[in-house]
Design an enzyme around this catalytic site. Structure first.
Site, PDB file in Angstrom:
ATOM      1  N   HIS A   1       8.139  27.472 -35.496  1.00  0.00           N
ATOM      2  CA  HIS A   1       9.493  27.538 -34.934  1.00  0.00           C
ATOM      3  C   HIS A   1       9.936  26.130 -34.540  1.00  0.00           C
ATOM      4  O   HIS A   1       9.096  25.276 -34.248  1.00  0.00           O
ATOM      5  CB  HIS A   1       9.515  28.402 -33.664  1.00  0.00           C
ATOM      6  CG  HIS A   1       9.391  29.871 -33.936  1.00  0.00           C
ATOM      7  ND1 HIS A   1      10.376  30.761 -33.642  1.00  0.00           N
ATOM      8  CD2 HIS A   1       8.374  30.602 -34.476  1.00  0.00           C
ATOM      9  CE1 HIS A   1       9.984  31.983 -33.975  1.00  0.00           C
ATOM     10  NE2 HIS A   1       8.771  31.912 -34.481  1.00  0.00           N
TER      11      HIS A   1
ATOM     12  N   GLU B   1       3.716  32.354 -27.249  1.00  0.00           N
ATOM     13  CA  GLU B   1       2.591  32.356 -28.194  1.00  0.00           C
ATOM     14  C   GLU B   1       1.527  31.314 -27.861  1.00  0.00           C
ATOM     15  O   GLU B   1       0.916  30.738 -28.766  1.00  0.00           O
ATOM     16  CB  GLU B   1       3.084  32.196 -29.649  1.00  0.00           C
ATOM     17  CG  GLU B   1       3.831  33.422 -30.153  1.00  0.00           C
ATOM     18  CD  GLU B   1       3.670  33.668 -31.645  1.00  0.00           C
ATOM     19  OE1 GLU B   1       2.892  32.976 -32.300  1.00  0.00           O
ATOM     20  OE2 GLU B   1       4.336  34.589 -32.147  1.00  0.00           O
TER      21      GLU B   1
END
Lengths: 421, 421
Positions: free
Chosen positions: B284, B49
């Site tokens: 995360h 990402e």
């Protein structure tokens, strides 16, 4: 060395030109191909342009006796057109779809819809592991001004990378702790490149694959091994005008990756018509190779320096062509983006005008409703189309950039560590 | 055996959640990540990402000292988001884009536009060849009714096939006649699957990869190794409601494919905030593994029968799920096709009516022009949209069918030749 037994392998490769509704005498030809394959009983059959799954299923039923194993590779809207028939069990398969493959708006050149790919099947014969690749690259519609050259080069590069990556595929065995790699690599297909083209030189020097035609001890078939010949009644004669003998664009390539030797004993092509009939199997000629595979005492060593120099040259040449394509794609990305912005501006202008008219600000006549709404629809249409094209060319730019960068890295690795590894 | 030196390798893995304009405090966090990576000096950094190439470039400049080698994988409209930083030279790279990745019309779930992929980099450290994979699979938006499960399963399957195929990648060496394969396989990434999900069991049993979290001698971090935790201020609390501890969806997996052993000495995760600060690196948690790699006297042999039974079970389970997706895709292909046909019929009807009116056949009032042309435009719009969707679902059906067939073939191979290979 002479003590090891020799494995003989007969391979058949053909671009079948089996496009439903478009290819001439398709059903008749597919039947002819099936009859001949059943009669000849090759070890391995690699077919391209079998676009109809029904044709594949019919072939499968017909060839069940001699070729109990087969695989049809699916991809894209229409399919990959690729399939394999084999006398020996197929142990594993993998499909890699090329990241670039023409343009969706070039409807007359249907390549984009086909999801052009390379298919891999793993086969083991007498303890020898074969990685067998079948592929079909983007067609060349105009050799003088080949707009698809960068795409075909990206495909040739990805094909080479995929073959290099596939050296270690082997049959299902989940917790294998040894790295059993393929012993022999075979590639068959319509590469849409002449033998001297940069793409095929790139593929060959980057993978070390050898050309069955140039290596064959015996050859029988069309002059120069051509596979698209004027003699074939389905070929377009005007396209072959600059090449009176025809062109060679269908190949069987091979390579032994471990302590094996592969020799091409015989190479044959059909010659304009299917043997014993008056029509050809396809607009392409079939290529048939007989290979002899033998285990060696030790791995063959070769001096790498010359090969690496050639490799560096050809990678540099390919990178230049990819760069040309990159700049063209960047220009198209820019112009489609600009068009999308203009259409958006027009829509906004119309919205302002409509709001103005509603609020009674517009003096005199209101806009004629019909042309006003037609113009709005036109603007929406252009906006959608230009945006889609812009997204498409953005992907194209990314892929060409990615390939150029990979090639740059390979050149760096070749210069920094010329004979390491 | 004890005589061989041990190689210690420190690996960092993080889904960075760096979406331009959308992710909170993106620039600040990317800077924090860069600072920490420079300070800690890992051997290998696997990021997901990183959607902005500018962020990658900034990181590259900042990390030049400790990580002189890096690679950014491009794909799709937005990009793959994947990149790798390495202390050791990257010798080769290859990107495989998953054939299925959600739906273009699910704009709120942007996955389709990202071109989700798996990237491979080949690295050689002290003569040991590492195939390092970084990937990010399709997100799970609703665990109870996960419409994307078949797509994620196809991705897990393709990931496994790609890793199996990649055992033989090695550094540039064009005419290599030996089949030098990778010695160690590493995989890091956001798999969007819980440890017990069918996709990760499929991946693990089909590749033989081991989970660093379960194998680690020492562990330090969030309970159960979770990487999406309620404690992190960026996570959506409602989504984690059924999981009070959080969920574990980011992994480091590894495997030795030749005569090497790999042990995970230590596994760590961040714990809601970046060490020494009050904000997290991402939504995360980062996963950090310390691996010890040692050459063995001989290849480790293992009894395969139990593993193969597990494999057959999990492939069967996965195949069922893919079948469910296939039937849903077939239904959608049918309904979009029907809508396209209806729109076409409406257009034809209008054309007939318009021609009739022109020929003076229509008695009485002609159609009101404005609504007539609006209806025509609507029909054209529906026709185009339904046709695009039909093509898209046709591809989806093909890919699901292809995966189902591959799985069937693997099951056949497992039953026919359970311990051959």
């Amino acid at each position: 060395m002479e003590g090891h037994p020799t494995l003989q392998l007969r391979i058949f490769d053909l671009n079948c030109w089996a496009i439903r509704y478009l290819s001439k005498r398709r059903q008749e030809r597919v039947q002819l191909i099936g009859d001949m394959l059943r009669r000849e009983c090759f070890d391995l059959v690699l077919l391209q342009e079998v676009w109809s799954e029904q044709d594949y299923s019919n072939l499968k039923v017909k060839l069940r006796g001699c070729y109990p194993f087969s695989h049809y590779f699916r991809s894209g809207v229409i399919g990959s057109g690729l399939c394999v028939f084999s006398r020996f069990p197929i142990l594993d398969t993998l499909l890699y779809q090329y990241s670039l493959n023409g343009y969706p708006y070039m409807l007359q050149h249907g390549d984009w819809f086909c999801g052009k790919s390379v298919g891999l099947v793993v086969i083991k014969i007498s303890g020898i592991v074969f990685n067998v690749y079948v592929t079909h690259l983007h067609a060349e519609y105009c050799r003088e001004k080949d707009a698809y050259l960068p795409h075909r080069l990206v495909q040739a590069w990805e094909l080479a990378q995929f073959i290099r990556a596939g050296k270690g595929v082997s049959r299902p065995c989940p917790h294998r702790h040894t790295s059993k790699a393929a012993d022999v690599v075979l590639l068959g297909g319509d590469l849409n490149m002449h033998p001297e083209d940069v793409g095929i030189r790139l593929l060959r020097s980057w993978t070390g694959l050898r050309d069955a035609f140039t290596e064959a001890t015996r050859f029988e078939g069309c002059e120069d091994g051509c596979t698209l010949v004027p003699n074939n009644c389905f070929t377009v004669k005007t396209e072959l005008m600059p090449f009176p003998l025809g062109i060679r664009i269908d190949y069987i390539l091979y390579k032994a990756v471990s302590s094996f030797t592969v020799k091409c004993e015989e190479l044959k092509t059909t010659m304009g018509t299917a043997p014993g009939t008056d029509i050809p199997f396809s607009d392409h000629e079939a290529v048939m190779a007989t290979l002899h595979i033998q285990r060696q005492g030790q791995a063959a060593g070769a001096s790498l320096s010359t090969a690496e120099l050639t490799l560096a040259d050809v990678v540099t040449e390919a990178r230049t062509e990819v760069g040309v394509g990159l700049r063209a794609a960047q220009r198209q990305r820019y112009s489609t983006g600009r068009m999308a912005v203009l259409a958006l501006l027009l829509l906004l202008l119309q919205a302002v005008a409509a709001l103005g008219a509603l609020a009674g600000l517009a003096a005199g006549q209101p806009f004629p409703k019909l042309s006003f709404s037609l113009l709005a629809f036109l603007a929406i249409g252009v906006l959608l189309l230009a945006t889609s094209l812009h997204l498409f060319h953005t992907i194209e730019v990314k892929m060409l950039q990615g390939t150029e960068e990979q090639m740059r890295m390979v050149l760096w690795a070749l210069q920094e560590h010329p004979s390491d590894g």
